[in-house]
Design a protein around this motif. Sequence first.
Motif, PDB file in Angstrom:
ATOM      1  N   ALA A   1       0.830  -1.204   0.000  1.00 45.22           N
ATOM      2  CA  ALA A   1       0.000   0.000   0.000  1.00 45.22           C
ATOM      3  C   ALA A   1       0.865   1.256   0.000  1.00 45.22           C
ATOM      4  CB  ALA A   1      -0.929  -0.002   1.218  1.00 45.22           C
ATOM      5  N   ARG A   2       1.999   1.227   0.713  1.00 49.59           N
ATOM      6  CA  ARG A   2       2.903   2.380   0.734  1.00 49.59           C
ATOM      7  C   ARG A   2       3.530   2.594  -0.634  1.00 49.59           C
ATOM      8  NH1 ARG A   2       5.323   5.296   4.796  1.00 49.59           N
ATOM      9  NH2 ARG A   2       6.798   6.813   3.936  1.00 49.59           N
ATOM     10  N   ILE A   3       3.900   1.516  -1.302  1.00 51.65           N
ATOM     11  CA  ILE A   3       4.462   1.630  -2.653  1.00 51.65           C
ATOM     12  C   ILE A   3       3.417   2.224  -3.598  1.00 51.65           C
ATOM     13  CG2 ILE A   3       5.382   0.362  -4.630  1.00 51.65           C
ATOM     14  CD1 ILE A   3       7.334   0.505  -2.314  1.00 51.65           C
ATOM     15  N   LEU A   4       2.151   1.788  -3.453  1.00 49.02           N
ATOM     16  CA  LEU A   4       1.073   2.328  -4.283  1.00 49.02           C
ATOM     17  C   LEU A   4       0.950   3.838  -4.071  1.00 49.02           C
ATOM     18  CD1 LEU A   4      -1.420   2.086  -6.134  1.00 49.02           C
ATOM     19  CD2 LEU A   4      -2.766   1.484  -4.101  1.00 49.02           C
ATOM     20  N   VAL A   5       0.950   4.281  -2.811  1.00 50.28           N
ATOM     21  CA  VAL A   5       0.861   5.716  -2.509  1.00 50.28           C
ATOM     22  C   VAL A   5       2.038   6.459  -3.127  1.00 50.28           C
ATOM     23  CG1 VAL A   5       0.992   7.438  -0.662  1.00 50.28           C
ATOM     24  CG2 VAL A   5      -0.480   5.433  -0.385  1.00 50.28           C
ATOM     25  N   ASP A   6       3.246   5.983  -2.880  1.00 48.71           N
ATOM     26  CA  ASP A   6       4.435   6.695  -3.358  1.00 48.71           C
ATOM     27  C   ASP A   6       4.521   6.746  -4.877  1.00 48.71           C
ATOM     28  OD1 ASP A   6       5.162   7.201  -0.778  1.00 48.71           O
ATOM     29  OD2 ASP A   6       6.661   5.615  -0.643  1.00 48.71           O
ATOM     30  N   GLU A   7       4.175   5.649  -5.528  1.00 47.57           N
ATOM     31  CA  GLU A   7       4.217   5.622  -6.988  1.00 47.57           C
ATOM     32  C   GLU A   7       3.158   6.541  -7.594  1.00 47.57           C
ATOM     33  OE1 GLU A   7       6.383   3.204  -9.468  1.00 47.57           O
ATOM     34  OE2 GLU A   7       7.145   4.602  -7.974  1.00 47.57           O
ATOM     35  N   MET A   8       1.969   6.554  -7.011  1.00 46.24           N
ATOM     36  CA  MET A   8       0.909   7.405  -7.555  1.00 46.24           C
ATOM     37  C   MET A   8       1.184   8.894  -7.299  1.00 46.24           C
ATOM     38  SD  MET A   8      -1.107   5.474  -9.241  1.00 46.24           S
ATOM     39  CE  MET A   8       0.417   4.560  -9.644  1.00 46.24           C
ATOM     40  N   LEU A   9       1.782   9.217  -6.153  1.00 47.59           N
ATOM     41  CA  LEU A   9       2.168  10.613  -5.913  1.00 47.59           C
ATOM     42  C   LEU A   9       3.215  11.041  -6.927  1.00 47.59           C
ATOM     43  CD1 LEU A   9       2.430  10.909  -1.999  1.00 47.59           C
ATOM     44  CD2 LEU A   9       0.482  11.408  -3.495  1.00 47.59           C
ATOM     45  N   ARG A  10       4.150  10.152  -7.209  1.00 44.29           N
ATOM     46  CA  ARG A  10       5.199  10.466  -8.200  1.00 44.29           C
ATOM     47  C   ARG A  10       4.599  10.662  -9.589  1.00 44.29           C
ATOM     48  NH1 ARG A  10       7.944   7.602 -11.906  1.00 44.29           N
ATOM     49  NH2 ARG A  10       7.055   5.611 -11.245  1.00 44.29           N
ATOM     50  N   VAL A  11       3.745   9.732 -10.005  1.00 46.33           N
ATOM     51  CA  VAL A  11       3.152   9.801 -11.340  1.00 46.33           C
ATOM     52  C   VAL A  11       2.285  11.048 -11.507  1.00 46.33           C
ATOM     53  CG1 VAL A  11       1.468   8.688 -12.868  1.00 46.33           C
ATOM     54  CG2 VAL A  11       3.230   7.306 -11.746  1.00 46.33           C
ATOM     55  N   HIS A  12       1.602  11.456 -10.433  1.00 46.22           N
ATOM     56  CA  HIS A  12       0.693  12.613 -10.518  1.00 46.22           C
ATOM     57  C   HIS A  12       1.350  13.911 -10.046  1.00 46.22           C
ATOM     58  CE1 HIS A  12      -2.214   9.253 -10.680  1.00 46.22           C
ATOM     59  NE2 HIS A  12      -2.953  10.079 -11.377  1.00 46.22           N
ATOM     60  N   ASN A  13       2.678  13.851  -9.879  1.00 43.60           N
ATOM     61  CA  ASN A  13       3.447  15.059  -9.511  1.00 43.60           C
ATOM     62  C   ASN A  13       2.910  15.726  -8.245  1.00 43.60           C
ATOM     63  OD1 ASN A  13       5.262  14.995 -11.796  1.00 43.60           O
ATOM     64  ND2 ASN A  13       3.522  15.661 -13.045  1.00 43.60           N
TER      65      ASN A  13
END
Length: 318
Positions: free
Chosen positions: A206-218
């Motif tokens: 779940a943490r990886i999902l949060v971090d990856e989506m924050l990165r992708v959505h700037n």
Amino acid sequence: MKNESYTTEEISQILKVSKLTVYDLIKKGELKSYRVGRQMRVDASDLENYKRKAKGLPPHEEQLHSISNDLAATLKQDPTLNNAPRSIIISGQDMCLDILGKQIEKRSNLYRPLRSYVGSLDSLFSMYKGEADIVSTHLIDGDTAEYNIPYIRKILVSHHFIVLNLISRLAGFYVKKGNPYNIRTWEDLKNNQKLKFVNREKGSGARILVDEMLRVHNIEESEINGYLQEENSHLGVAGMVAKGDVDLAVGIEKAAQIAGIDFVPLVKERYDIVILKTEHNKELIELVTEILQSHKFKEELLALGYDVTQTGNILYEQ
């Protein structure tokens, strides 16, 4: 002290090591244990003898006598019992892994399943270090939206392994009943400091999902009020939303149902398991594959609301 026993968590506190290290000692036969229901326990006398052995001291005299008598009696009853079941560590947090462990124990007397409740990334690192036998993972690559394989290939770079699907499940936002802030997408988190958020621990899927989506959505971490606040389970963060301590968290649908809060689906994640392809694991791989592909196992998962469309499929081999 004769009748006293400890849990693996208590042992880890006494020895000042991680629970995974305790499981490894048990797995290697260096620390004697036994099972009470789903819990592993260690007698105080066996812990004391492990400590004496680590210090280069012999076991207590009375314990040596007891060990000798017990071994003789056991071998007399059944000489084949000197080939004890192999302890295997199943690493991951979803309850479907408990079901898998029970099926392994039921179908074969070759293995004694033990559970390690750590996140996806830490599970893979444990396998790389030889500290886990079956690990689960649900790690998304934000650039490709592909689950697990990119991470497994990088972490287990020097190993041969097989990846099988266990289940698929929905992941998304946990919000209060009625979704008062109308949170629907990651973009809704931008510059929204009034929202109180709670994160999962580093290394969890779940943490990886949060971090990856924050990165992708700037979206910057500093834009998320509560990004640094962590809980170590889906139920933990869902419970905080239910109590009103926070407004938002990320996790799987089932925990939202248990906590009685609203759930905003974002992605169907693939929850896979990994086993190293070694001669030692050949029978284990065959057994696990057979269990995952069985109608009875899938029925049990379906009854709990899991998606078993790909369950048992071999997704990757190296």
